[in-house]
Design a protein around this motif. Structure first.
Motif, PDB file in Angstrom:
ATOM      1  N   GLY A  53       0.808  -1.228   0.000  1.00 28.82           N
ATOM      2  CA  GLY A  53       0.000   0.000   0.000  1.00 28.82           C
ATOM      3  C   GLY A  53       0.832   1.264   0.000  1.00 28.82           C
ATOM      4  O   GLY A  53       0.305   2.347   0.274  1.00 28.82           O
ATOM      5  N   LYS A  54       2.119   1.139  -0.338  1.00 24.85           N
ATOM      6  CA  LYS A  54       3.010   2.309  -0.309  1.00 24.85           C
ATOM      7  C   LYS A  54       2.468   3.488  -1.125  1.00 24.85           C
ATOM      8  O   LYS A  54       2.418   4.601  -0.623  1.00 24.85           O
ATOM      9  N   SER A  55       2.073   3.211  -2.379  1.00 24.51           N
ATOM     10  CA  SER A  55       1.661   4.313  -3.258  1.00 24.51           C
ATOM     11  C   SER A  55       0.432   5.024  -2.717  1.00 24.51           C
ATOM     12  O   SER A  55       0.402   6.252  -2.633  1.00 24.51           O
ATOM     13  N   THR A  56      -0.574   4.236  -2.354  1.00 25.34           N
ATOM     14  CA  THR A  56      -1.825   4.839  -1.888  1.00 25.34           C
ATOM     15  C   THR A  56      -1.575   5.664  -0.635  1.00 25.34           C
ATOM     16  O   THR A  56      -2.046   6.795  -0.512  1.00 25.34           O
ATOM     17  N   VAL A  57      -0.803   5.081   0.293  1.00 28.80           N
ATOM     18  CA  VAL A  57      -0.528   5.755   1.560  1.00 28.80           C
ATOM     19  C   VAL A  57       0.318   7.011   1.321  1.00 28.80           C
ATOM     20  O   VAL A  57       0.017   8.095   1.832  1.00 28.80           O
ATOM     21  N   ALA A  58       1.371   6.877   0.503  1.00 36.35           N
ATOM     22  CA  ALA A  58       2.283   8.008   0.275  1.00 36.35           C
ATOM     23  C   ALA A  58       1.551   9.163  -0.416  1.00 36.35           C
ATOM     24  O   ALA A  58       1.744  10.326  -0.066  1.00 36.35           O
ATOM     25  N   LYS A  59       0.685   8.841  -1.384  1.00 34.96           N
ATOM     26  CA  LYS A  59      -0.065   9.889  -2.089  1.00 34.96           C
ATOM     27  C   LYS A  59      -0.986  10.619  -1.118  1.00 34.96           C
ATOM     28  O   LYS A  59      -1.058  11.843  -1.123  1.00 34.96           O
ATOM     29  N   ARG A  60      -1.718   9.854  -0.316  1.00 36.83           N
ATOM     30  CA  ARG A  60      -2.669  10.456   0.624  1.00 36.83           C
ATOM     31  C   ARG A  60      -1.942  11.337   1.638  1.00 36.83           C
ATOM     32  O   ARG A  60      -2.356  12.449   1.938  1.00 36.83           O
ATOM     33  N   LEU A  61      -0.832  10.819   2.143  1.00 35.95           N
ATOM     34  CA  LEU A  61      -0.058  11.561   3.140  1.00 35.95           C
ATOM     35  C   LEU A  61       0.471  12.867   2.537  1.00 35.95           C
ATOM     36  O   LEU A  61       0.374  13.939   3.142  1.00 35.95           O
ATOM     37  N   ALA A  62       1.019  12.776   1.308  1.00 37.31           N
ATOM     38  CA  ALA A  62       1.570  13.963   0.636  1.00 37.31           C
ATOM     39  C   ALA A  62       0.467  15.006   0.447  1.00 37.31           C
ATOM     40  O   ALA A  62       0.673  16.199   0.697  1.00 37.31           O
ATOM     41  N   LYS A  63      -0.694  14.552   0.037  1.00 40.96           N
ATOM     42  CA  LYS A  63      -1.817  15.476  -0.210  1.00 40.96           C
ATOM     43  C   LYS A  63      -2.221  16.165   1.099  1.00 40.96           C
ATOM     44  O   LYS A  63      -2.351  17.386   1.156  1.00 40.96           O
ATOM     45  N   ASP A  64      -2.380  15.366   2.155  1.00 41.34           N
ATOM     46  CA  ASP A  64      -2.805  15.926   3.452  1.00 41.34           C
ATOM     47  C   ASP A  64      -1.789  16.942   3.984  1.00 41.34           C
ATOM     48  O   ASP A  64      -2.152  17.942   4.584  1.00 41.34           O
ATOM     49  N   LEU A  65      -0.495  16.644   3.780  1.00 40.45           N
ATOM     50  CA  LEU A  65       0.551  17.506   4.348  1.00 40.45           C
ATOM     51  C   LEU A  65       0.937  18.652   3.418  1.00 40.45           C
ATOM     52  O   LEU A  65       1.683  19.544   3.808  1.00 40.45           O
ATOM     53  N   GLY A  66       0.469  18.593   2.160  1.00 37.94           N
ATOM     54  CA  GLY A  66       0.877  19.595   1.170  1.00 37.94           C
ATOM     55  C   GLY A  66       2.331  19.393   0.748  1.00 37.94           C
ATOM     56  O   GLY A  66       3.016  20.337   0.358  1.00 37.94           O
ATOM     57  N   PHE A  67       2.821  18.150   0.830  1.00 38.37           N
ATOM     58  CA  PHE A  67       4.185  17.825   0.406  1.00 38.37           C
ATOM     59  C   PHE A  67       4.153  17.313  -1.044  1.00 38.37           C
ATOM     60  O   PHE A  67       3.113  16.912  -1.541  1.00 38.37           O
ATOM     61  N   THR A  68       5.321  17.282  -1.682  1.00 39.78           N
ATOM     62  CA  THR A  68       5.421  16.673  -3.007  1.00 39.78           C
ATOM     63  C   THR A  68       5.535  15.163  -2.846  1.00 39.78           C
ATOM     64  O   THR A  68       6.209  14.681  -1.941  1.00 39.78           O
ATOM     65  N   TYR A  69       4.867  14.439  -3.743  1.00 44.58           N
ATOM     66  CA  TYR A  69       4.909  12.970  -3.723  1.00 44.58           C
ATOM     67  C   TYR A  69       5.892  12.505  -4.795  1.00 44.58           C
ATOM     68  O   TYR A  69       5.829  12.973  -5.943  1.00 44.58           O
ATOM     69  N   LEU A  70       6.809  11.613  -4.420  1.00 44.67           N
ATOM     70  CA  LEU A  70       7.751  11.071  -5.409  1.00 44.67           C
ATOM     71  C   LEU A  70       7.626   9.550  -5.469  1.00 44.67           C
ATOM     72  O   LEU A  70       7.844   8.860  -4.469  1.00 44.67           O
ATOM     73  N   ASP A  71       7.266   9.061  -6.670  1.00 43.82           N
ATOM     74  CA  ASP A  71       7.122   7.624  -6.904  1.00 43.82           C
ATOM     75  C   ASP A  71       8.388   7.159  -7.633  1.00 43.82           C
ATOM     76  O   ASP A  71       8.511   7.327  -8.845  1.00 43.82           O
TER      77      ASP A  71
ATOM     78  N   ASP B 201      -4.037  -5.394   9.017  1.00 48.36           N
ATOM     79  CA  ASP B 201      -5.357  -5.148   9.602  1.00 48.36           C
ATOM     80  C   ASP B 201      -5.726  -3.671   9.635  1.00 48.36           C
ATOM     81  O   ASP B 201      -6.584  -3.265  10.421  1.00 48.36           O
ATOM     82  N   LEU B 202      -5.049  -2.863   8.815  1.00 38.88           N
ATOM     83  CA  LEU B 202      -5.345  -1.423   8.814  1.00 38.88           C
ATOM     84  C   LEU B 202      -5.797  -0.992   7.421  1.00 38.88           C
ATOM     85  O   LEU B 202      -5.290  -1.506   6.423  1.00 38.88           O
ATOM     86  N   ASN B 203      -6.741  -0.051   7.365  1.00 43.01           N
ATOM     87  CA  ASN B 203      -7.073   0.511   6.050  1.00 43.01           C
ATOM     88  C   ASN B 203      -6.158   1.720   5.789  1.00 43.01           C
ATOM     89  O   ASN B 203      -5.376   2.116   6.660  1.00 43.01           O
ATOM     90  N   VAL B 204      -6.283   2.284   4.580  1.00 42.97           N
ATOM     91  CA  VAL B 204      -5.376   3.368   4.174  1.00 42.97           C
ATOM     92  C   VAL B 204      -5.425   4.527   5.175  1.00 42.97           C
ATOM     93  O   VAL B 204      -4.387   5.034   5.627  1.00 42.97           O
ATOM     94  N   GLU B 205      -6.651   4.905   5.534  1.00 47.34           N
ATOM     95  CA  GLU B 205      -6.844   6.021   6.468  1.00 47.34           C
ATOM     96  C   GLU B 205      -6.087   5.776   7.776  1.00 47.34           C
ATOM     97  O   GLU B 205      -5.411   6.659   8.306  1.00 47.34           O
ATOM     98  N   GLN B 206      -6.199   4.546   8.274  1.00 44.66           N
ATOM     99  CA  GLN B 206      -5.552   4.221   9.558  1.00 44.66           C
ATOM    100  C   GLN B 206      -4.026   4.259   9.442  1.00 44.66           C
ATOM    101  O   GLN B 206      -3.344   4.709  10.360  1.00 44.66           O
ATOM    102  N   VAL B 207      -3.503   3.803   8.310  1.00 46.35           N
ATOM    103  CA  VAL B 207      -2.037   3.839   8.124  1.00 46.35           C
ATOM    104  C   VAL B 207      -1.564   5.293   8.062  1.00 46.35           C
ATOM    105  O   VAL B 207      -0.574   5.670   8.708  1.00 46.35           O
ATOM    106  N   VAL B 208      -2.313   6.125   7.312  1.00 44.14           N
ATOM    107  CA  VAL B 208      -1.935   7.536   7.184  1.00 44.14           C
ATOM    108  C   VAL B 208      -1.978   8.211   8.560  1.00 44.14           C
ATOM    109  O   VAL B 208      -1.049   8.949   8.929  1.00 44.14           O
ATOM    110  N   GLU B 209      -3.023   7.941   9.330  1.00 42.78           N
ATOM    111  CA  GLU B 209      -3.137   8.553  10.666  1.00 42.78           C
ATOM    112  C   GLU B 209      -1.991   8.108  11.558  1.00 42.78           C
ATOM    113  O   GLU B 209      -1.440   8.869  12.333  1.00 42.78           O
TER     114      GLU B 209
END
Ligand code: DC
Length: 218
Positions: A12-30, A201-209
Motif C-alpha cells: 500500500g506504499k503508493s496509496t498511503v504516500a499519495k494520501r499523506l503527501a496530499k494531506d501535508l501539502g508535500f510533493t509525492y515522489l514515486d 489489519d489497517l485501512n489506508v486512512e488508519q495507516v496515514v493517521e
C-alpha cells in the motif's frame, strides 16, 4: 522535511504516500515509476537488454520529467505523458533491467536527491530510507503478509474486470520479493532507524493517521 516510505510490493506504499503527501501539502515522489520510465525509454531506444551499458547510455540522455498533480505524480518522457504506460505488464516485465543496473540506479538516486533538496517530500520506493535519504526525518517501512498483498492485488484485478487467478498473483508477489531483496545495489531492506508499520489489519486512512501520529512524536 523528507518522509520515506519503503517496503515490498503490495503493502500500500503508493496509496498511503499519495494520501499523506496530499494531506501535508508535500510533493509525492514515486521512485518505482522512475525505474519503469527508464526501462520504457530503453525499449523505445531499442537497447539490447543483454548489454547493460546500452541502457546506461540511453538513460544518460533520458528526457525524464516528473510533475506533481495535487498529491499524485505524472511522469513524462519529453512531451509524452507515460504515467499509465509505465504500469503496463509489458513495462513491468522489463523494469528489472533498469532497477538492477547500478549505473542507472546512480543516475536516478542523484535525481531523487536533487528533488528532495528542493521541497518537502513523501517519497516511496525500496531504498529511500537506506540509500537515497539516509538523513530523512521520518522513515516508514510498510509490511504485510504475502497472502494479504496478493488478496489486495487479486481484488484490484477483479474490479478492473481482468481475469486473475489467486495462486498466480501470490506467486508473482513472492517472485517480486525475491528480486527486490536480492538486488546487489539498493536492495529492499529497512533502514536501521525505520519504523515498521504492519498494514494487514489497517485501512489506508488508519495507516496515514498512524504515520501522522509518528510525525508528532518525532
Ligand atoms: O514500486 P514499483 O512496483 O512501481 O517499482 C517498480 C520496480 O522498480 C520494482 O521492481 C522495484 C524497483 N524499484 C527499485 O528498485 N528501487 C526503488 N526505489 C523503487 C522501485
Amino acid at each position: 522535511m523528507i518522509i520515506t516510505i519503503d517496503g515490498p510490493a503490495g503493502t500500500g506504499k503508493s496509496t498511503v504516500a499519495k494520501r499523506l503527501a496530499k494531506d501535508l501539502g508535500f510533493t509525492y515522489l514515486d521512485t518505482g515509476a522512475m525505474y519503469r520510465a527508464c526501462a520504457l525509454w530503453g525499449q523505445k531506444q531499442g537497447v539490447d537488454w543483454d548489454n547493460p551499458d546500452e541502457l546506461t547510455d540511453a538513460v544518460k540522455r533520458i528526457p525524464l520529467r516528473m510533475e506533481n498533480d495535487c498529491g499524485s505524480q505524472k511522469i513524462y518522457l519529453g512531451e509524452e505523458d507515460v504515467t499509465d504506460q509505465v504500469r503496463t505488464p509489458e513495462v513491468t516485465a522489463i523494469t528489472k533491467f533498469a532497477a538492477n543496473n547500478p549505473d542507472v540506479r546512480a543516475l536516478m538516486v542523484a535525481l531523487q536527491q536533487d528533488f528532495g533538496n528542493r521541497q518537502n517530500l513523501v517519497t516511496e520506493g525500496r531504498d529511500q530510507g537506506t540509500v537515497v535519504f539516509p538523513g530523512a526525518e521520518l522513515k516508514i517501512y510498510l509490511l504485510a503478509r504475502a497472502e494479504t498483498r496478493a488478496q489486495r492485488r487479486f481484488k484490484e484485478l477483479q474490479e478492473k474486470g481482468e481475469s486473475a487467478d489467486f495462486q498466480s498473483v501470490l506467486e508473482s508477489i513472492l517472485e517480486r520479493d525475491r528480486l527486490d531483496e536480492s538486488r546487489a545495489v539498493g536492495p529492499l531492506k529497512p533502514a536501521p532507524d525505520a519504523i515498521f508499520v504492519h498494514t494487514d489489519d489497517l485501512n489506508v486512512e488508519q495507516v496515514v493517521e498512524k504515520i501522522k501520529s509518528l510525525m508528532k512524536n518525532d
